[in-house]
Scaffold this motif. Structure first.
Motif, PDB file in Angstrom:
ATOM      1  N   ALA A   1      19.918   9.859   5.978  1.00 40.92           N
ATOM      2  CA  ALA A   1      20.808   8.992   6.755  1.00 40.92           C
ATOM      3  C   ALA A   1      21.868   8.360   5.858  1.00 40.92           C
ATOM      4  O   ALA A   1      23.048   8.275   6.230  1.00 40.92           O
ATOM      5  N   ILE A   2      21.464   7.923   4.682  1.00 37.64           N
ATOM      6  CA  ILE A   2      22.408   7.325   3.742  1.00 37.64           C
ATOM      7  C   ILE A   2      23.414   8.367   3.265  1.00 37.64           C
ATOM      8  O   ILE A   2      24.620   8.099   3.185  1.00 37.64           O
ATOM      9  N   LYS A   3      22.941   9.558   2.970  1.00 33.97           N
ATOM     10  CA  LYS A   3      23.830  10.641   2.524  1.00 33.97           C
ATOM     11  C   LYS A   3      24.891  10.941   3.573  1.00 33.97           C
ATOM     12  O   LYS A   3      26.096  11.024   3.271  1.00 33.97           O
ATOM     13  N   ARG A   4      24.451  11.097   4.809  1.00 31.71           N
ATOM     14  CA  ARG A   4      25.390  11.401   5.885  1.00 31.71           C
ATOM     15  C   ARG A   4      26.316  10.217   6.157  1.00 31.71           C
ATOM     16  O   ARG A   4      27.523  10.384   6.357  1.00 31.71           O
ATOM     17  N   GLY A   5      25.754   9.014   6.165  1.00 26.97           N
ATOM     18  CA  GLY A   5      26.569   7.841   6.426  1.00 26.97           C
ATOM     19  C   GLY A   5      27.681   7.668   5.406  1.00 26.97           C
ATOM     20  O   GLY A   5      28.832   7.399   5.764  1.00 26.97           O
ATOM     21  N   ARG A   6      27.354   7.820   4.153  1.00 30.22           N
ATOM     22  CA  ARG A   6      28.376   7.691   3.100  1.00 30.22           C
ATOM     23  C   ARG A   6      29.452   8.764   3.259  1.00 30.22           C
ATOM     24  O   ARG A   6      30.652   8.485   3.089  1.00 30.22           O
ATOM     25  N   ALA A   7      29.024   9.978   3.579  1.00 28.00           N
ATOM     26  CA  ALA A   7      29.999  11.067   3.747  1.00 28.00           C
ATOM     27  C   ALA A   7      30.911  10.804   4.932  1.00 28.00           C
ATOM     28  O   ALA A   7      32.133  11.052   4.858  1.00 28.00           O
ATOM     29  N   PHE A   8      30.369  10.278   6.023  1.00 20.63           N
ATOM     30  CA  PHE A   8      31.192   9.978   7.197  1.00 20.63           C
ATOM     31  C   PHE A   8      32.192   8.864   6.891  1.00 20.63           C
ATOM     32  O   PHE A   8      33.345   8.900   7.332  1.00 20.63           O
ATOM     33  N   LEU A   9      31.742   7.863   6.133  1.00 23.19           N
ATOM     34  CA  LEU A   9      32.663   6.790   5.742  1.00 23.19           C
ATOM     35  C   LEU A   9      33.780   7.334   4.852  1.00 23.19           C
ATOM     36  O   LEU A   9      34.939   6.930   4.984  1.00 23.19           O
ATOM     37  N   ASP A  10      33.429   8.239   3.969  1.00 22.90           N
ATOM     38  CA  ASP A  10      34.441   8.831   3.090  1.00 22.90           C
ATOM     39  C   ASP A  10      35.515   9.568   3.880  1.00 22.90           C
ATOM     40  O   ASP A  10      36.668   9.663   3.437  1.00 22.90           O
ATOM     41  N   GLU A  11      35.157  10.073   5.061  1.00 18.57           N
ATOM     42  CA  GLU A  11      36.124  10.780   5.901  1.00 18.57           C
ATOM     43  C   GLU A  11      36.966   9.821   6.736  1.00 18.57           C
ATOM     44  O   GLU A  11      37.926  10.246   7.377  1.00 18.57           O
ATOM     45  N   GLY A  12      36.584   8.538   6.757  1.00 15.99           N
ATOM     46  CA  GLY A  12      37.386   7.558   7.474  1.00 15.99           C
ATOM     47  C   GLY A  12      36.703   6.867   8.639  1.00 15.99           C
ATOM     48  O   GLY A  12      37.351   6.103   9.369  1.00 15.99           O
ATOM     49  N   ALA A  13      35.404   7.135   8.854  1.00 17.58           N
ATOM     50  CA  ALA A  13      34.690   6.450   9.931  1.00 17.58           C
ATOM     51  C   ALA A  13      34.688   4.944   9.679  1.00 17.58           C
ATOM     52  O   ALA A  13      34.641   4.484   8.528  1.00 17.58           O
ATOM     53  N   THR A  14      34.723   4.156  10.750  1.00 17.58           N
ATOM     54  CA  THR A  14      34.690   2.702  10.644  1.00 17.58           C
ATOM     55  C   THR A  14      33.279   2.195  10.419  1.00 17.58           C
ATOM     56  O   THR A  14      33.060   1.263   9.649  1.00 17.58           O
ATOM     57  N   SER A  15      32.321   2.821  11.100  1.00 13.80           N
ATOM     58  CA  SER A  15      30.928   2.396  10.997  1.00 13.80           C
ATOM     59  C   SER A  15      30.016   3.598  11.194  1.00 13.80           C
ATOM     60  O   SER A  15      30.443   4.642  11.686  1.00 13.80           O
ATOM     61  N   ILE A  16      28.768   3.413  10.810  1.00  9.57           N
ATOM     62  CA  ILE A  16      27.768   4.481  10.901  1.00  9.57           C
ATOM     63  C   ILE A  16      26.678   4.038  11.862  1.00  9.57           C
ATOM     64  O   ILE A  16      25.982   3.044  11.619  1.00  9.57           O
ATOM     65  N   PHE A  17      26.531   4.774  12.934  1.00  9.33           N
ATOM     66  CA  PHE A  17      25.557   4.463  13.968  1.00  9.33           C
ATOM     67  C   PHE A  17      24.251   5.194  13.648  1.00  9.33           C
ATOM     68  O   PHE A  17      24.213   6.423  13.611  1.00  9.33           O
ATOM     69  N   VAL A  18      23.196   4.408  13.423  1.00  7.81           N
ATOM     70  CA  VAL A  18      21.886   4.976  13.111  1.00  7.81           C
ATOM     71  C   VAL A  18      20.896   4.472  14.164  1.00  7.81           C
ATOM     72  O   VAL A  18      20.286   3.419  13.992  1.00  7.81           O
ATOM     73  N   PRO A  19      20.751   5.187  15.276  1.00  9.05           N
ATOM     74  CA  PRO A  19      19.821   4.725  16.307  1.00  9.05           C
ATOM     75  C   PRO A  19      18.373   4.906  15.888  1.00  9.05           C
ATOM     76  O   PRO A  19      18.027   5.855  15.186  1.00  9.05           O
ATOM     77  N   GLY A  20      17.544   3.975  16.333  1.00  8.64           N
ATOM     78  CA  GLY A  20      16.112   4.014  16.044  1.00  8.64           C
ATOM     79  C   GLY A  20      15.535   2.625  16.191  1.00  8.64           C
ATOM     80  O   GLY A  20      16.273   1.634  16.316  1.00  8.64           O
ATOM     81  N   LEU A  21      14.216   2.546  16.183  1.00  5.69           N
ATOM     82  CA  LEU A  21      13.523   1.254  16.225  1.00  5.69           C
ATOM     83  C   LEU A  21      13.097   0.937  14.796  1.00  5.69           C
ATOM     84  O   LEU A  21      12.176   1.551  14.266  1.00  5.69           O
ATOM     85  N   PHE A  22      13.788  -0.026  14.173  1.00  2.31           N
ATOM     86  CA  PHE A  22      13.621  -0.279  12.750  1.00  2.31           C
ATOM     87  C   PHE A  22      13.054  -1.665  12.464  1.00  2.31           C
ATOM     88  O   PHE A  22      13.337  -2.621  13.192  1.00  2.31           O
ATOM     89  N   ASP A  23      12.302  -1.760  11.358  1.00  2.00           N
ATOM     90  CA  ASP A  23      11.888  -3.062  10.862  1.00  2.00           C
ATOM     91  C   ASP A  23      12.948  -3.580   9.899  1.00  2.00           C
ATOM     92  O   ASP A  23      13.924  -2.893   9.580  1.00  2.00           O
ATOM     93  N   GLU A  24      12.761  -4.804   9.431  1.00  2.00           N
ATOM     94  CA  GLU A  24      13.768  -5.429   8.568  1.00  2.00           C
ATOM     95  C   GLU A  24      13.966  -4.654   7.276  1.00  2.00           C
ATOM     96  O   GLU A  24      15.098  -4.516   6.788  1.00  2.00           O
TER      97      GLU A  24
END
Length: 274
Positions: free
Chosen positions: A179-202
């Motif tokens: 998720a981090i790998k993909r998120g960073r790559a998407f930001l590098d292309e110009g995305a404003t934010s990275i949507f990571v759906p799921g039920l997460f703890d802190e």
């Protein structure tokens, strides 16, 4: 001569300067200290009801909800033209910036984003659907280039389904790293934010923020999710609610209908909606 109903959305081409202003505002909201909450809508009346609420600063559509409204299952089964018509009507019905859930781009992310801008949308979710890494990055690149070609500021909420579509036996550490790998790559292309759906703890949210960036993570609120204040303190940028808002409305409708069919009456306090 017939006169158009004044309550119907205006489908003339949106003003370019106004679109750009809304796009800049939507990007600003993603970067603001306060978390951006977007309550997902699926038609004009739901958009107007939410837009009129104090504290509502932007709207987001839910593809699942729009598809269901037209009798289609989720997963790009609804024709792209029909989805774009629906989000265009929503965008025309409010002065707030609108982000549209455009799933994976209907086979052509760039063209879909271009057409979405043409109907007044200034932001979008774009799913990777766990496609191969290079293919997912290329779709984000195409979306960003399409917005740049239109000359409109555009808030791309690039979604990775690493957690949402994971196998039951998936390794959480490997999921986080991907998720981090993909998120960073998407930001590098110009995305404003990275949507990571799921039920997460802190701890997981904190790790995503640390790995991808402060005020760069977008999450979905589901039963059992962390509350908005906690998410904000962890550095999350945006929270949305997907099709659950429509399900909430339909659950209330079904419950009221059961009361009526059992001999009950409508409750007091029903508000008039324009």
């Amino acid at each position: 001569m017939t006169t158009a109903n004044a309550s119907e959305p205006d489908h003339t081409e949106p003003d370019h300067a106004e679109l750009n202003r809304k796009g800049l505002r939507l990007i600003e909201l993603h970067h603001a200290p306060d978390i951006l909450q977007v309550i997902n809508v699926w038609d004009v009346i739901s958009a107007k009801v939410i837009a009129d609420l104090e504290g509502s600063t932007a709207l987001a559509t839910a593809s699942h909800s729009i598809a269901a409204s037209y009798g289609y299952p989720d997963g790009e089964k609804i024709p792209r033209e029909l989805m774009l018509e629906a989000v265009g009507r929503i965008a025309a019905a409010t002065s707030l910036p609108v982000s549209a859930d455009l799933e994976a781009g209907y086979g052509d992310a760039g063209e879909t984003i271009r057409r979405a801008i043409g109907v007044g949308v200034v932001g979008a979710n774009l799913e990777d659907q766990l496609k191969p890494f290079d293919e997912a990055v290329a779709a984000v690149r195409a979306a960003i280039k399409a917005a740049e070609a239109e000359g409109v500021a555009f808030a791309l909420n690039a979604r990775t389904d690493v957690f949402a579509k994971a196998a039951p036996d998936a390794d959480p550490a490997e999921q986080l790293a991907e998720a981090i790998k993909r998120g960073r790559a998407f930001l590098d292309e110009g995305a404003t934010s990275i949507f990571v759906p799921g039920l997460f703890d802190e701890a997981t949210v904190a790790a995503l923020v640390q790995g991808i960036g402060h005020n760069k993570i977008s999450v979905v609120g589901v039963p059992g999710s962390l509350d908005p204040r906690t998410l904000q303190n962890l550095g999350v940028s945006r929270i949305s609610y997907g099709p659950l808002t429509q399900r909430l409305a339909l659950t209330a409708l079904q419950s009221a209908a059961q009361e009526l069919l059992a001999g009950g009456v409508l409750p007091d306090g029903i508000k008039a909606l324009n």
